[in-house]
Design an enzyme around this catalytic site. Structure first.
Site, PDB file in Angstrom:
ATOM      1  N   GLN A 126       0.828  -1.205   0.000  1.00  0.00           N
ATOM      2  CA  GLN A 126       0.000   0.000   0.000  1.00  0.00           C
ATOM      3  C   GLN A 126       0.864   1.257   0.000  1.00  0.00           C
ATOM      4  OE1 GLN A 126      -2.247   0.507   3.621  1.00  0.00           O
ATOM      5  NE2 GLN A 126      -3.806   1.755   2.644  1.00  0.00           N
ATOM      6  N   GLY A 127       0.660   2.124  -0.975  1.00  0.00           N
ATOM      7  CA  GLY A 127       1.407   3.374  -1.066  1.00  0.00           C
ATOM      8  C   GLY A 127       0.527   4.565  -0.740  1.00  0.00           C
ATOM      9  N   TYR A 128       0.290   4.788   0.536  1.00  0.00           N
ATOM     10  CA  TYR A 128      -0.528   5.919   0.975  1.00  0.00           C
ATOM     11  C   TYR A 128       0.335   6.964   1.690  1.00  0.00           C
ATOM     12  CZ  TYR A 128      -5.268   4.151   0.011  1.00  0.00           C
ATOM     13  OH  TYR A 128      -6.421   3.747  -0.597  1.00  0.00           O
ATOM     14  N   GLU A 244      -9.905  -1.262   5.711  1.00  0.00           N
ATOM     15  CA  GLU A 244      -8.671  -1.417   6.469  1.00  0.00           C
ATOM     16  C   GLU A 244      -8.921  -1.203   7.956  1.00  0.00           C
ATOM     17  OE1 GLU A 244      -4.122   0.400   6.769  1.00  0.00           O
ATOM     18  OE2 GLU A 244      -5.623   1.434   5.565  1.00  0.00           O
ATOM     19  N   SER A 378      -4.669   7.672  12.447  1.00  0.00           N
ATOM     20  CA  SER A 378      -4.514   7.644  13.902  1.00  0.00           C
ATOM     21  C   SER A 378      -5.862   7.732  14.603  1.00  0.00           C
ATOM     22  CB  SER A 378      -3.612   8.785  14.356  1.00  0.00           C
ATOM     23  OG  SER A 378      -4.279  10.025  14.215  1.00  0.00           O
ATOM     24  N   ASN A 379      -5.906   7.266  15.847  1.00  0.00           N
ATOM     25  CA  ASN A 379      -7.164   7.303  16.584  1.00  0.00           C
ATOM     26  C   ASN A 379      -7.664   8.729  16.789  1.00  0.00           C
ATOM     27  OD1 ASN A 379      -7.020   4.561  16.657  1.00  0.00           O
ATOM     28  ND2 ASN A 379      -6.923   4.366  18.887  1.00  0.00           N
ATOM     29  N   GLU A 380      -6.742   9.689  16.875  1.00  0.00           N
ATOM     30  CA  GLU A 380      -7.167  11.086  16.990  1.00  0.00           C
ATOM     31  C   GLU A 380      -7.925  11.522  15.734  1.00  0.00           C
ATOM     32  OE1 GLU A 380      -3.962  10.286  19.800  1.00  0.00           O
ATOM     33  OE2 GLU A 380      -4.175   9.937  17.651  1.00  0.00           O
TER      34      GLU A 380
END
Length: 393
Positions: A126-128, A244, A378-380
């Site tokens: 995966q290239g994100y 995901e 992230s969760n934030e």
């Protein structure tokens, strides 16, 4: 929601257990249980065994070569596989790119790429993320400029998990630098053996290189490898990320981790008694088990809705947050249960004291899984997504 299993679902669970007992090499299961790195051959071998039964792509419809399992069947498979310490199915082709191609890809792309994912002809990564575009993914700068029948790609991707094994990478690239940043992104499939592609390992604290940097220097990519429409990649990326994030929740992995924690707590002694009898520790275990049960129910509801054609929404962000929190709590409790034994972890692949494998594995897992609340958004960021959606009503 009826949480009891039907006779057919119980028979399906028995079939999965029989397969795992017959086909899963105990040595391989031990490597998974102790969180040792698997070789590419070991991961591909397990994929091949699953595909021989038609079980590699349980989340795919039968029309695309998948198993066409129900949400309950997928839940059962993931739970039993985790409990048996089977290798996880590498998600990039099966769980991420596959659904995107099935929904947004052309017929030609589906006919070519989907069978190759199932057969193991291609290993996808995966290239994100980029150095300046992690949680703020829409700020990505890796550029793709149209040149006739090709795109010319320049830029960098980072934290590319298992990219050292991959021959293909699906990338978000910037094809328009004007206007709203989300509106200038495209979704491109890139052959990593193309001239100009360079993969560089990122060595982690324990001396392994699970993640990588990927550089693109005037890489020519056929325009036929554009998925969907140019500048519409953000839509496809969001669709992929919902899959995901649900996968990151890891209900099956958390269930297996809870089983292991209970086993360890019964074996470890505290003031002459099993640690599981300590009121404070037992209360913490009970608390995380209750949260896991609630998350499991929410996961089943979301999978059932997805099976009926409903796109996952903020529920995937909720599952990502709660799932990663639960797994990290389980990791922390297991490490605590081992006490001083888990403190013997040494770096650069050195072995600890004889017989300390499981305690060292608990410590290594606790360290490595700090990443869970960061990657995949992230969760934030997930909290911002949830609050934004709720504010819109």
């Amino acid at each position: 929601m009826d949480m009891s299993f039907t006779p057919e679902e119980t028979a399906f669970r028995d079939d999965i257990r029989a397969f795992l007992k017959a086909e899963l090499d105990p040595a391989l299961a031990r490597k998974v249980r102790l969180h040792h790195d698997l070789t590419k051959a070991e991961m591909e071998g397990w994929h091949a065994k699953l595909q021989s039964r038609g079980w590699l792509a349980g989340n795919w419809p039968k029309e695309f070569g998948g198993a066409g399992w129900t949400a309950i069947q997928r839940h059962i498979f993931e739970e039993e596989s985790a409990r048996a310490h089977a290798p996880r199915i590498v998600p990039f082709g099966i769980a991420m790119l596959g659904p995107v191609l099935q929904k947004f890809g052309s017929k030609e792309q589906q006919d070519y790429w989907l069978p190759r994912i199932l057969n193991g002809d291609d290993w996808w990564c995966q290239g994100y993320s980029e150095p300046g575009a992690g949680s703020d993914l829409a700020s990505l700068r890796c550029e793709a400029v149209r040149d006739g029948d090709h795109y010319v790609v320049n830029g960098q991707k980072t934290w590319t998990t298992l990219g050292q094994h991959a021959n293909m990478i699906f990338c978000l690239v910037r094809t328009n630098a004007t206007g709203k940043k989300q509106e200038g992104i495209s979704f491109l499939l890139i052959d990593m053996e193309t001239p100009g592609v360079t993969v560089r390992p990122i060595v982690l604290l324990d001396g392994t290189a699970e993640v990588n940097e990927v550089w693109f220097d005037n890489v020519r990519v056929p325009a036929a490898n554009l998925v969907g429409e140019e500048n519409q990649g953000w839509t496809y990326a969001k669709y992929l990320l919902t899959h995901e994030r649900t996968n990151i929740a890891g209900v099956g992995f958390a269930t297996a981790a809870l089983d292991n924690l209970k086993r360890v707590a019964r074996a470890q002694r505290h003031r002459g008694q099993p640690l599981s009898d300590d009121p404070l520790f037992a209360a913490e275990m009970a608390g995380v088990e209750i949260e896991l049960m609630a998350m499991s129910t929410t996961n089943l509801r979301m999978l059932s809705a997805a099976a009926q054609g409903q796109a996952p929404g903020i529920e995937s962000s909720m599952l990502k947050i709660k799932g990663t929190q639960i797994r990290q709590r389980l990791d922390a409790l297991t490490r605590r249960a081992y006490g001083g034994q888990a403190m013997a972890l040494t770096l650069e692949g050195n072995e600890g004291p004889e017989g300390a494998d499981e305690a060292l594995a608990a410590s290594a897992t606790w360290l490595n899984n700090r990443k869970l609340s960061i990657y995949g958004g992230s969760n934030e960021v997930q909290r911002s997504i949830i609050s934004g959606a709720l504010a819109k009503g």
